[in-house]
Design a protein around this motif. Sequence first.
Motif, mmCIF file in Angstrom:
data_model
loop_
_atom_site.group_PDB
_atom_site.id
_atom_site.type_symbol
_atom_site.label_atom_id
_atom_site.label_comp_id
_atom_site.label_asym_id
_atom_site.label_seq_id
_atom_site.Cartn_x
_atom_site.Cartn_y
_atom_site.Cartn_z
ATOM 1 N N ASN A 146 36.662 23.390 17.529
ATOM 2 C CA ASN A 146 35.469 22.510 17.551
ATOM 3 C C ASN A 146 35.267 21.661 18.692
ATOM 4 O OD1 ASN A 146 33.075 21.261 15.981
ATOM 5 N ND2 ASN A 146 34.370 21.338 14.046
ATOM 6 N N ASN A 147 34.047 21.024 18.527
ATOM 7 C CA ASN A 147 33.854 20.122 19.906
ATOM 8 C C ASN A 147 34.126 18.866 19.833
ATOM 9 O OD1 ASN A 147 32.114 19.868 22.034
ATOM 10 N ND2 ASN A 147 30.017 19.576 21.143
ATOM 11 N N VAL A 148 35.556 18.878 20.187
ATOM 12 C CA VAL A 148 36.357 17.734 20.550
ATOM 13 C C VAL A 148 37.140 17.685 21.932
ATOM 14 C CG1 VAL A 148 38.231 16.421 19.736
ATOM 15 C CG2 VAL A 148 36.577 17.502 18.048
ATOM 16 N N TYR A 149 37.178 16.643 22.649
ATOM 17 C CA TYR A 149 38.238 16.717 23.772
ATOM 18 C C TYR A 149 38.931 15.641 23.545
ATOM 19 C CZ TYR A 149 34.717 19.375 26.530
ATOM 20 O OH TYR A 149 34.205 20.525 27.108
ATOM 21 N N ASP B 23 27.987 15.273 14.929
ATOM 22 C CA ASP B 23 27.133 16.399 14.079
ATOM 23 C C ASP B 23 27.699 17.490 14.079
ATOM 24 O OD1 ASP B 23 25.527 14.078 13.784
ATOM 25 O OD2 ASP B 23 24.458 14.561 15.680
ATOM 26 N N ALA B 24 29.114 17.989 14.557
ATOM 27 C CA ALA B 24 29.587 19.424 14.486
ATOM 28 C C ALA B 24 29.799 19.668 13.198
ATOM 29 C CB ALA B 24 31.142 19.230 15.235
ATOM 30 N N VAL B 25 29.650 21.249 13.011
ATOM 31 C CA VAL B 25 29.570 21.777 12.009
ATOM 32 C C VAL B 25 31.199 22.248 11.630
ATOM 33 C CG1 VAL B 25 29.448 24.175 10.809
ATOM 34 C CG2 VAL B 25 27.772 23.105 12.013
ATOM 35 N N MET B 26 31.792 21.879 10.669
ATOM 36 C CA MET B 26 33.371 22.007 10.307
ATOM 37 C C MET B 26 33.602 22.543 9.221
ATOM 38 S SD MET B 26 33.849 17.724 10.454
ATOM 39 C CE MET B 26 32.441 16.788 9.596
ATOM 40 N N SER B 27 34.944 22.935 8.892
ATOM 41 C CA SER B 27 35.362 23.294 7.360
ATOM 42 C C SER B 27 36.167 22.131 7.030
ATOM 43 C CB SER B 27 36.345 24.444 7.814
ATOM 44 O OG SER B 27 37.098 24.662 6.822
ATOM 45 N N ARG C 45 35.693 24.578 13.121
ATOM 46 C CA ARG C 45 34.394 24.684 12.999
ATOM 47 C C ARG C 45 33.989 25.712 11.796
ATOM 48 N NH1 ARG C 45 34.193 29.858 15.342
ATOM 49 N NH2 ARG C 45 35.489 30.181 17.159
ATOM 50 N N VAL C 46 34.795 26.774 11.448
ATOM 51 C CA VAL C 46 34.684 27.330 10.199
ATOM 52 C C VAL C 46 36.194 27.808 9.758
ATOM 53 C CG1 VAL C 46 32.443 28.477 10.783
ATOM 54 C CG2 VAL C 46 34.846 29.690 11.594
ATOM 55 N N ALA C 47 36.354 28.256 8.546
ATOM 56 C CA ALA C 47 37.656 28.362 7.921
ATOM 57 C C ALA C 47 38.411 29.683 8.282
ATOM 58 C CB ALA C 47 37.667 28.147 6.272
ATOM 59 N N ASP C 48 39.627 29.907 8.017
ATOM 60 C CA ASP C 48 40.135 31.208 8.023
ATOM 61 C C ASP C 48 39.978 32.082 9.511
ATOM 62 O OD1 ASP C 48 41.089 30.709 5.481
ATOM 63 O OD2 ASP C 48 39.409 31.768 4.900
#
Length: 247
Positions: free
Chosen positions: A158-161, A231-235, A121-124
């Motif tokens: 992140n929002n994954v199964y 639609d997930a926010v992702m790095s 979802r975000v970096a680092d």
Amino acid sequence: MLQKLSADKHKQPYKGYFTVTRVQPGDIIDQQFHDTAFGPLSVIDHAVMKKGLTIKMHEHVNDEILSYVYKGTSNHKDSAGLEAPIFPGKIMMMNAGSSFWHEEKVDQEDVEMLQIFVRPRVADLEPRIQFHDKEVANREWYVMVGPEDSQAPLHVRNNVYILDAHPKKGDVLDIPVYPGLVPFFYVLDGEIEIGDLQLKKKEAITDLENLLPAITAIEDTSVVLFFVDMDAVMSMSGTISGNASNR
């Protein structure tokens, strides 16, 4: 509408002692501005590693990587000094975060495995590694991976199964429902029927609008099922998952 990704669409960036069929799940969608990821599900590397192979210590940054060995044993070693064998029923999640180094070695029989790359979802974020023991030949769906707030045994950021099943010939499996998430179904081995389509090894299917119908195993089969927040926010800064060559 069902959309199929045929095996002949995949690339093979590596061949020989280390052969990789690179499944770019976004190739299943007709996109005007093409991203070869399927939301945060970026890459599925279907790999065969020959006995005697060593993939030397190398770094990943901002990749969430599920190592799923289907046949054989891959020996993991990382820069923190951890060493562990990965084999059918022993799954590993590397949350690379800001930096994670690892090595893979095949000492005995050849290995066939999936390395599944998800964009965080975000970096680092903080790097970490997770392991889980599961049944090898579960004929029903088994939830292996889910978001951090889920009850899944391994967590991805992140929002994954990610689920698997190993139906026997003639078995019929309903596809579960995860509200708000889109399914991506991959045949690791064998052959199944879904709707009026047949899928063989290294083929995939999705439906962006409707629920997937039940599958029927034409022969003994191993399948992996993803549910993805499109639609997930992702790095986009991952070594593999965010690489510009994959977009």
